[in-house]
Design an enzyme around this catalytic site. Structure first.
Site, short mmCIF file in Angstrom:
data_model
loop_
_atom_site.label_atom_id
_atom_site.label_comp_id
_atom_site.label_asym_id
_atom_site.label_seq_id
_atom_site.Cartn_x
_atom_site.Cartn_y
_atom_site.Cartn_z
N ASN A 1 134.15 124.92 0.28
CA ASN A 1 135.55 124.56 0.06
C ASN A 1 136.37 125.50 0.94
OD1 ASN A 1 138.11 124.08 -0.85
ND2 ASN A 1 137.64 124.37 -3.02
N ARG B 1 134.30 119.97 0.69
CA ARG B 1 135.44 119.41 -0.04
C ARG B 1 136.56 119.17 0.97
NH1 ARG B 1 140.24 122.38 -3.03
NH2 ARG B 1 141.17 120.55 -3.96
N HIS C 1 142.60 116.13 -6.88
CA HIS C 1 141.65 116.55 -7.92
C HIS C 1 140.70 115.40 -8.28
CE1 HIS C 1 144.99 119.41 -9.57
NE2 HIS C 1 144.16 120.13 -8.82
N ARG D 1 154.50 124.94 -8.92
CA ARG D 1 155.10 123.70 -8.38
C ARG D 1 155.96 123.02 -9.44
NH1 ARG D 1 149.48 121.60 -6.75
NH2 ARG D 1 148.90 123.07 -5.11
N GLU E 1 133.47 120.84 -10.03
CA GLU E 1 133.69 120.12 -8.78
C GLU E 1 132.56 120.37 -7.79
OE1 GLU E 1 137.81 121.66 -9.14
OE2 GLU E 1 138.34 119.90 -7.97
#
Ligand code: ADP
Length: 398
Positions: free
Chosen positions: A7, A91, A180, A241, A385
């Site tokens: 990743n 990823r 996601h 965010r 993940e």
């Protein structure tokens, strides 16, 4: 078959080596501050000590070289030689409309990922750098791209289109993509498996609540809606965010404070969310949770707003699917924050939900936290993940 999962960010790189048959992680680690002073690699073989080394990493090629060196180290390495690494799974953040599933990486796929750079200017170029570095150091080893957006490509048009002139979609592909996806896919499948029900017959809502947070509605095994949009800024209130806001707020701040669009985007991406709402107390939910229990008004405000928004989206996705069988919480906050799950579920009495508070306080396992009588099941499913990427990679290279 051993799969190296990568990743790759602009200055960091997370890795895990996973045995595809046993699905066990054999070793994992992280390179930080790549291209910056004070670069550091941490490495931990399964069952072994974590070691941290500060060493120069001028670029990602050097970072991956150090990863491979750590993995094959004669004393602490997880494998004897590079030949024991059979494939690499990357990823990739944005696959645009082109990628509805994972893909074996070749020149054409690289070009298509590059074509999506405009949609994810911070992430896709870094992901490509990681692929190129692996190509250089592990020539001939098959590689697979696993996209954060792919799972959401089944959303119907009415869910992914914005109410703006259609030309923007036709000309620039401005639409909702969602992120996601690897986690939403993994957790929704696991939820069905855990309940012993058929994935294809279920209506599941996955709440992936981490520093970045999103919810998805998965109906009959397909994603039909999700909270993130063109970028990960849309939807829930997150660590830093803003999530959904009236777009006119941007114009208001610009005029009032003489700010340009880049400055406003920084405010919405980095200074908002629970950090902004808590009047800069913290973006970390552990601090917010501590403050909430201590009665700190800044923490209480941030916590209540966050949970309210989650509950509101669960309601709207229940409407989108005309019902819901199970709600699964996952990721850093979703897995570890019992109070957040409690506060969210307090809004969901109309779904016949009652929580089993003992189960709600257990950690680190797949668990049902709703009572047996609860009409809608509520679960905690730790996401993985990396394992999902390793599975996809093994499936495609076999
Ligand atoms: P991301 O991958 O988006 O960075 P993670 O899924 O790793 O996010 O989640 C990070 C968040 O999880 C942090 O805000 C952290 O505070 C929160 N978290 C971790 N442990 C706990 C805990 N025990 N209680 C509440 N929040 C927690």
């Amino acid at each position: 078959m051993n799969i190296l999962v990568i990743n790759c960010g602009s200055s960091s790189l997370k890795f895990q080596l996973i045995n595809a048959e046993t699905e066990q992680c054999i070793a994992k680690g992280l390179c930080e501050r790549i291209g910056i002073d004070g670069s550091m690699i941490s490495y931990q073989p399964a069952g072994g000590e974590k070691e941290k080394t500060v060493t120069p990493m001028p670029d990602h090629v050097e970072a991956i070289r150090l990863v491979l060196e750590a993995l094959t180290n004669p004393t602490t390495g997880a494998v004897k030689s590079l030949e024991e690494i059979d494939a690499v799974g990357h990823r990739i953040v944005h696959g645009g409309e082109k990628f509805t599933q994972s893909a074996v990486i070749d020149d054409e796929v690289m070009k298509a990922i590059e074509d999506c750079n405009e949609l994810a200017p911070l992430h896709n170029p870094a992901n490509l750098i990681g692929i190129n570095a692996c190509k250089k150091l592990m020539p001939g080893v098959p590689m697979v791209a696993v996209f954060d957006t792919a799972f959401h490509q089944t959303m119907p048009e009415e869910a992914y289109l914005y109410g703006i002139p259609y030309d923007y979609y036709k000309n620039y592909k401005l639409r909702r993509y969602g992120f996601h996806g690897t986690s939403h896919s993994y957790v929704s499948k696991r939820a069905a498996e855990f309940l012993g029900q058929k994935y294809e017959d279920m209506k599941i809502i996955v709440c992936h609540l981490g520093n970045g947070a999103s919810i998805s509605a998965v109906k009959n095994g397909k994603c039909v809606d999700t909270t993130m949009g063109l970028t990960p800024l849309e939807g829930l209130i997150m660590g830093t965010r803003s999530g959904d806001i009236d777009p006119a707020i941007m114009e208001f701040i610009a005029h009032k404070e003489g700010k340009n669009i880049d400055e406003i985007m920084t405010i919405l991406n980095k200074k908002s969310g629970v950090l902004g709402l808590s009047d800069n107390l913290s973006s970390d939910f552990r601090d917010i949770e501590d403050g909430y229990f201590a009665g700190d008004e800044n923490a209480v405000r941030a916590m209540k707003s966050f949970c309210y928004k989650v509950a509101k989206y669960v309601g709207s996705f229940t409407a989108a699917m005309n019902g819901v069988d199970a709600i699964a919480f996952t990721a850093g906050v979703g897995e570890n924050g019992p109070i957040i799950r409690t506060l969210v579920c307090e809004y969901l009495g109309y779904l016949g939900i009652t929580l089993d508070e003992d189960a709600n306080h257990k950690r680190g396992v797949d668990i049902q936290i709703s009572t047996p009588e609860s009409k809608t099941k509520v679960l905690v499913i730790p996401t993985n993940e990396e394992l999902a990427i390793a599975r996809e990679t093994a499936r495609l290279v076999k």
